[in-house]
Enzyme design. Sequence first.
Site, PDB file in Angstrom:
ATOM      1  N   ARG A  42     130.628  36.940 -27.495  1.00 57.39           N
ATOM      2  CA  ARG A  42     129.864  36.903 -26.247  1.00 57.39           C
ATOM      3  C   ARG A  42     130.838  37.025 -25.083  1.00 57.39           C
ATOM      4  O   ARG A  42     131.724  36.193 -24.930  1.00 57.39           O
ATOM      5  CB  ARG A  42     129.087  35.583 -26.167  1.00 57.39           C
ATOM      6  CG  ARG A  42     128.180  35.483 -24.945  1.00 57.39           C
ATOM      7  CD  ARG A  42     127.167  34.372 -25.077  1.00 57.39           C
ATOM      8  NE  ARG A  42     127.742  33.058 -24.839  1.00 57.39           N
ATOM      9  CZ  ARG A  42     127.084  31.906 -25.043  1.00 57.39           C
ATOM     10  NH1 ARG A  42     125.860  31.918 -25.509  1.00 57.39           N
ATOM     11  NH2 ARG A  42     127.664  30.750 -24.791  1.00 57.39           N
ATOM     12  N   SER A 111     116.805  35.215 -29.028  1.00 53.64           N
ATOM     13  CA  SER A 111     116.723  33.856 -28.488  1.00 53.64           C
ATOM     14  C   SER A 111     115.261  33.486 -28.255  1.00 53.64           C
ATOM     15  O   SER A 111     114.486  34.300 -27.739  1.00 53.64           O
ATOM     16  CB  SER A 111     117.470  33.771 -27.156  1.00 53.64           C
ATOM     17  OG  SER A 111     118.837  34.025 -27.341  1.00 53.64           O
ATOM     18  N   LYS A 140     126.048  27.472 -20.950  1.00 55.21           N
ATOM     19  CA  LYS A 140     124.894  28.233 -20.459  1.00 55.21           C
ATOM     20  C   LYS A 140     124.034  27.314 -19.612  1.00 55.21           C
ATOM     21  O   LYS A 140     123.143  26.637 -20.099  1.00 55.21           O
ATOM     22  CB  LYS A 140     124.103  28.789 -21.657  1.00 55.21           C
ATOM     23  CG  LYS A 140     123.538  30.170 -21.410  1.00 55.21           C
ATOM     24  CD  LYS A 140     123.116  30.805 -22.724  1.00 55.21           C
ATOM     25  CE  LYS A 140     122.724  32.262 -22.545  1.00 55.21           C
ATOM     26  NZ  LYS A 140     121.454  32.514 -21.938  1.00 55.21           N
TER      27      LYS A 140
END
Length: 209
Positions: A42, A111, A140
Site C-alpha cells: 500500500r 473493503s 487510516k
Amino acid sequence: MDKKAVDYSLYLVTDRELLGNKDLAATVEEAIKGGTTLVQIREKNVSTLDFFELALVVKQIAGKYNVPFIINDRIDIALAIDADGVHIGQEDMPLAVARKLLGPTKIIGVSASTLEEAVKAQDGGADYLGVGAVFPTRTKSDADHVSLAALRRIKEGVSVPVVAIGGIDKDTIQRVIEAGADGAAVVSAIIASADPYQAACNLRHIIKK
C-alpha cells in the site's frame, strides 16, 4: 495461483511511514519468514514509477516464498507487474471494472464496513473481504469503525473469506479470530516492529492456537 488455496490468516499490509530506518523489502522478507501468509503493498504518497519499482522488488520476495502478493488500489500497477491481485475500497475502481481488467484468475479483495457492502461485494465476485476498522488505527484515520459483533454478522452473512483490519496487534488479534474472521490484516504490529520476524512469529502463534 489457486485462489481457493489462499491462506489469509496473517495478512501483511505495508506502510513505509512506519518503517523507521528499516528497509521495506527486508522487512517484508523477515515477516514472511516469521509466518506472514499474504502481502499487500500500500503506497499513498509516491510516484507511479516509484510504486512500480517497489512493487517489482516486493513481488520477487513474495514469489520466492510462494506467498500471494497484491496491490492496494492501483490496478495499473497490478497489471504492469502481473501481481496476484488487488485490494479495492468503496471509493476505488468499481469491482466489475476491476474484474474485467484483471480477468478471472486474479485475487480481488474489497473493503467493507457493513453487511450490505459485504454482500454486494461477494455477489459482484470479490474473492475476499477486508472488514474494518475493528480497532482504532493510526494508519487510516478516516476508516469506519466496525464492532466485533458487526464483524461476526458479516462473517455469518457471506461465504467468502473475511479478513479483519484496523489496529490489530498481539493484544487484539485473538479477539478477531474468535469473532470468526478468516484472517487478520496487520500493519504497524509488524512494519513498525524492531524485529518483524519475531512480531510475525508471535502473531502466527496466537492465530494457530
